[in-house]
Write an enzyme that holds these catalytic residues in place. Structure first.
Site, short mmCIF file in Angstrom:
data_model
loop_
_atom_site.label_atom_id
_atom_site.label_comp_id
_atom_site.label_asym_id
_atom_site.label_seq_id
_atom_site.Cartn_x
_atom_site.Cartn_y
_atom_site.Cartn_z
N TYR A 57 -6.56 -4.54 -6.99
CA TYR A 57 -7.62 -5.18 -6.20
C TYR A 57 -8.96 -5.22 -6.93
CZ TYR A 57 -4.30 -4.52 -2.33
OH TYR A 57 -3.18 -4.54 -1.53
N LYS A 113 5.82 2.91 -9.56
CA LYS A 113 6.90 2.01 -9.98
C LYS A 113 7.08 2.25 -11.47
CE LYS A 113 9.73 -1.43 -9.06
NZ LYS A 113 10.95 -1.22 -8.26
N ASP A 134 0.07 1.07 6.19
CA ASP A 134 0.30 0.23 7.39
C ASP A 134 1.70 0.46 7.94
OD1 ASP A 134 -2.17 -0.86 7.53
OD2 ASP A 134 -1.52 -2.95 7.39
#
Ligand code: NAD
Length: 363
Positions: A146, A195, A255
């Site tokens: 981001y 990852k 979330d």
């Protein structure tokens, strides 16, 4: 002992739910002989109405002068409120982004805890829920995809877009330390999510987390790939204590973790930096649709206040008392409208705050 707490009431239901959290803090202060000194700080729409800006430099300075800040939520109805006719950098939400940046808050912590009394709200099957789950997602907040370099351009007649995921080792180390510190206050297990089978940034993440783990011999560390973690959260959420992860993975997993609890009005959150300072707020927004009706659930904000006592002010006993009071009130069958079910007693925002405060006083 006296503690300085910044109070951002905010917009919509913000002022109502903050008042209830303050009521509960005062009950804890009386019971444990504490003194809380409150500094009112304007942010969001409330600040625009008074100063023309969603956050002033004076407000940032006031927040810096506090041991911790407790916030309601900010923002209005994005279709009808005049705040949303302003340019994006003058709107209520810009105040929150600026505050987080100015205060250097790089770690976001969101607990997902299933109250036994609210099992019905959980979308998972009974045999998966078992005796409930209690986990925290620690998400890196100021780095990664981001905040990396990005561009959109044309190449050989085709449009192409590039986002960059980069992390420096110091950015990883400081959030890892935060994650392990939080684990030490909980069940002493960290699941670091990455990852690493594909990404270089994840391989560095894993190395640095392993290095930090050396300083926490009591904490059990496991590494998990993000795709597996997304599955495990719905397959067996009970296995997790602290999930430690980078910005985008954390955005998605936090979330997912909160949705498996099923109750938006119950979810607290904290944004932290090095040292003890933190900004504490409910995970939900300002719910303008129910503002001023005395029906909002104040528990997410009350639990945010409890987190503030535990993680910024080191007042574990008072935090335990608040958490226990919330459990007791739910066990006694009291509910706000959003978590109401058959056979329970419905309370308004204010009455829910009263009940929880009363429970703390009775001990
Ligand atoms: P929201 O979380 O405010 O509301 C979503 C739904 O949940 C609504 O139906 C609302 O009534 C309900 N709800 C939320 N909190 C509740 C509570 N404590 N008790 C009972 N019901 C509750 O999300 P939204 O409607 O998308 O956003 C409204 C405003 O909040 C927008 O301006 C948005 O930008 C802002 N917002 C602020 C924050 C923040 O301050 N950190 C976070 C998210 C959204």
């Amino acid at each position: 002992m006296s503690y300085k707490i910044g109070i951002i009431r905010g917009d919509g239901i913000g002022p109502e739910i903050i008042s209830e959290a303050q009521k509960v803090l005062e009950a804890a202060a009386v019971r444990f002989g504490l003194e809380f000194e409150y500094t009112e700080i304007l942010m969001g729409g409330a600040s625009i109405d008074v100063t023309g800006l969603p956050l002033t430099d004076e407000a940032i300075e006031a927040a810096e002068g506090c041991d911790a800040v407790l916030m309601g939520s900010i923002g209005g109805n994005t279709s009808t409120s005049p705040w949303y006719k302003l340019p994006p950098d003058k709107r209520p939400e810009a105040g929150l982004l600026k505050l987080r940046k100015s205060l250097g808050l790089f770690a976001n912590m969101r607990p997902a805890y299933l109250y036994d009394q609210l099992r019905e709200a959980c979308p998972l099957r009974d045999e998966i829920i078992g005796d409930g789950f209690d986990l925290v997602v620690m998400r890196e907040l100021t780095g990664g995809l981001y905040f990396g370099e990005r561009k959109t351009f044309e190449e050989e007649g085709l449009r192409k877009a590039v986002d960059t995921l980069s992390y420096r080792e110091d950015e990883i180390r400081r959030i890892a330390i935060r994650g392990f510190d939080i684990a030490m206050k909980r069940r002493k297990k960290v699941t670091s999510v990455d990852k690493a089978n594909v990404l270089d940034s994840s391989r560095l993440w894993r190395q640095v987390v392993n290095e930090v783990a050396q300083d926490y011999p009591e904490v059990e560390l496991e590494h998990m790939l993000v795709d597996n973690c997304a599955m495990q959260l719905v397959r067996d959420p009970r296995q997790f204590d602290v999930i430690l992860t980078e910005n985008m993975f954390g955005d998605i997993l936090s979330d997912e973790a909160s949705m498996v609890t099923g109750s938006i009005g119950m979810l607290s959150s904290a944004s932290l930096r090095e040292g003890s300072f933190g900004l504490y707020e409910p995970s939900h927004g300002s719910a303008p649709d129910i503002a001023g009706k005395n029906i909002a659930n104040p528990i997410a904000t009350i639990l945010s206040a409890s987190m503030m006592l535990r993680y910024s002010l080191n007042l574990d006993q008072a935090a335990d008392a608040i958490d226990a009071a919330v459990e007791k009130v739910l066990a006694d069958g009291y509910r706000t409208l959003d978590i109401m079910s058959d056979g329970m007693t419905r309370l308004g925002t204010c009455e829910m705050g009263d009940r929880i405060a009363e429970c703390i006083q009775l001990g």
